[in-house]
Write a protein that holds these residues in place. Sequence first.
Motif, short mmCIF file in Angstrom:
data_model
loop_
_atom_site.label_atom_id
_atom_site.label_comp_id
_atom_site.label_asym_id
_atom_site.label_seq_id
_atom_site.Cartn_x
_atom_site.Cartn_y
_atom_site.Cartn_z
N ARG A 164 5.75 -4.94 1.65
CA ARG A 164 4.98 -3.92 0.96
C ARG A 164 4.34 -2.98 1.97
NH1 ARG A 164 1.33 -8.10 -2.03
NH2 ARG A 164 2.11 -9.29 -0.23
N ARG A 165 4.29 -1.71 1.64
CA ARG A 165 3.70 -0.73 2.55
C ARG A 165 2.21 -1.00 2.71
NH1 ARG A 165 7.88 1.77 -0.10
NH2 ARG A 165 9.34 2.89 1.27
N GLY A 166 1.77 -1.08 3.94
CA GLY A 166 0.36 -1.33 4.21
C GLY A 166 0.02 -2.78 4.40
N LEU A 167 0.98 -3.68 4.20
CA LEU A 167 0.70 -5.11 4.36
C LEU A 167 0.28 -5.38 5.81
CD1 LEU A 167 0.82 -7.90 2.93
CD2 LEU A 167 3.09 -8.18 3.94
N GLY A 168 -0.86 -6.02 5.96
CA GLY A 168 -1.36 -6.31 7.29
C GLY A 168 -2.45 -5.35 7.73
N SER A 169 -2.43 -4.14 7.16
CA SER A 169 -3.47 -3.16 7.50
C SER A 169 -4.35 -2.83 6.30
CB SER A 169 -2.83 -1.87 8.04
OG SER A 169 -1.95 -1.30 7.09
N THR A 170 -3.80 -2.94 5.11
CA THR A 170 -4.55 -2.70 3.88
C THR A 170 -4.88 -4.04 3.22
OG1 THR A 170 -3.39 -0.61 3.52
CG2 THR A 170 -4.53 -1.58 1.62
N PRO A 171 -6.13 -4.30 2.87
CA PRO A 171 -6.47 -5.56 2.19
C PRO A 171 -5.74 -5.69 0.87
CG PRO A 171 -8.45 -4.46 2.99
CD PRO A 171 -7.32 -3.48 3.13
N MET A 172 -5.17 -6.84 0.59
CA MET A 172 -4.42 -7.06 -0.64
C MET A 172 -4.75 -8.41 -1.28
SD MET A 172 -0.61 -5.61 0.33
CE MET A 172 -0.36 -3.91 0.81
N PRO A 173 -6.02 -8.70 -1.55
CA PRO A 173 -6.35 -9.95 -2.24
C PRO A 173 -6.07 -9.84 -3.74
CG PRO A 173 -8.35 -8.72 -1.81
CD PRO A 173 -7.24 -7.97 -1.14
#
Length: 491
Positions: A243-252
């Motif tokens: 997914r785009r942003g995985l690792g830099s954008t929080p995704m809880p």
Amino acid sequence: MKRIALFALLLMIAVTCLGLAPAFADETAPAAATAAAATTDAPAADATAAAAAPEAPKVDTGDTAFIIISAALVLLMTPGLAMFYGGMVRKKNVLSTMMHSFIIICLVSVLWVLYGYSLAFGPDVNGIIGSLDWAMLNNVGAEPNADYAATIPHSVFSMFQLMFAVITAALISGAYAERMKFSFFLVFTAVWISVIYFPLAHWVWGLHGWIRDLGALDFAGGTVVHISSGVSGLVLAILLGKRRGLGSTPMPPHQLPLTVLGAGLLWFGWFGFNAGSALGANGLAGSAFVTTNTAAAAAAMSWIIAEWVRQGKPTVLGAASGAVAGLVAITPAAGFVTPGSSIVIGLIAGVLCYFAVILKPRLGYDDALDAFGIHGVGGTFGAIATGIFATTAVNPAGADGLFYSGTSELLVKQLIAVGASYAFAAIGTLVIYTIVNAIFKARVTADDEETGLDITQHGEEGYPDFAVQAGGLSSVTYTGASTSSSVVHSH
């Protein structure tokens, strides 16, 4: 010291269960014999009657009612899965994620009647696939089919098995959540269920299927359901990319209460899944009911203890995930193992699946909702554990595993079944993806992914913003799509 004490407690419980397992088996044997005697209702003195030719299959109303209810319970698992998965994604993707599970009920139900049941359970063709003799459920009516279930209508058996096909296809959706086009999803699912699930179900459960004739055991779907969905999900996750942003954008998870409710419905429905696989209201169903509940509870405990020790806090998401891991692991073994063995299976499954999930970032793939980490890993362990802990004291129609026989004969058969399921699901998924992706691009655009799949794929929002005007709640004005990047699943 607290962490050491928690691990010591877990180890003590596991060792105790292993030590008591033979005793559980000894206790189960007379119970199984009593149940068998009650089922046949034939006194020992009636030797002549026992020696006579068996009667033609006859519908038993109690068994029929039980399997109809069990089928309904298994169907309920798929909406439960929709809630379980839906709560773990960002709010902009909750509807699209739940839509996957809901529409699979519709799609697979139609394909099952058209040709699916016939391919999975129809008259055998070289141990690989069923013929089309039962297409459109031709010759699948009110009379029992003694080859599969001698006391319930053939049509009821067919519908019970349909629900397994439905939940299997839905499980895969956790791996590709938040980034797959709906058009690709529909076509891929239709092809996958036809090319992967139907043949694999025939191998394992169909009369003269080659894995069934091999003697490998799978009570309710460790290979057919969980390995196939988990491995296919892993392949899709790798092919689609992160997914785009995985690792830099929080995704809880955006709504954990929804996930916990979904886990509860899965647990509830799983009693139909496993106990119903006895195909009758009998002692074996009761045994499977006990082992199912026990393994789920043990796995939830071991998962939260493992994360408590590692992360400092036990989480609600961990408890829900652990329970599902235990349910997955006990599925192939539910009708073959003792309650003591089910505790061991659950304890190990919870820890094993927890570490499979937390290792995911290091391995570099984005299985968004852990279809492989829980179902693939849990199903693999459960199939292998069946080869270790199965005992004929619980189910005379099964076999003794390594722990009871002292030989690895059943374990080797289980490993063959696992290996074949892995290879078939992985290679088949890769081929199907490549072909379908050439026609319907699998992944949504970057802009669509940023906006959210609820709006871009379905034109709806799960949680629309609105303003209440002077007229009160009767004058609600929707203010448009929310593009906030609120957050996804993270163990």
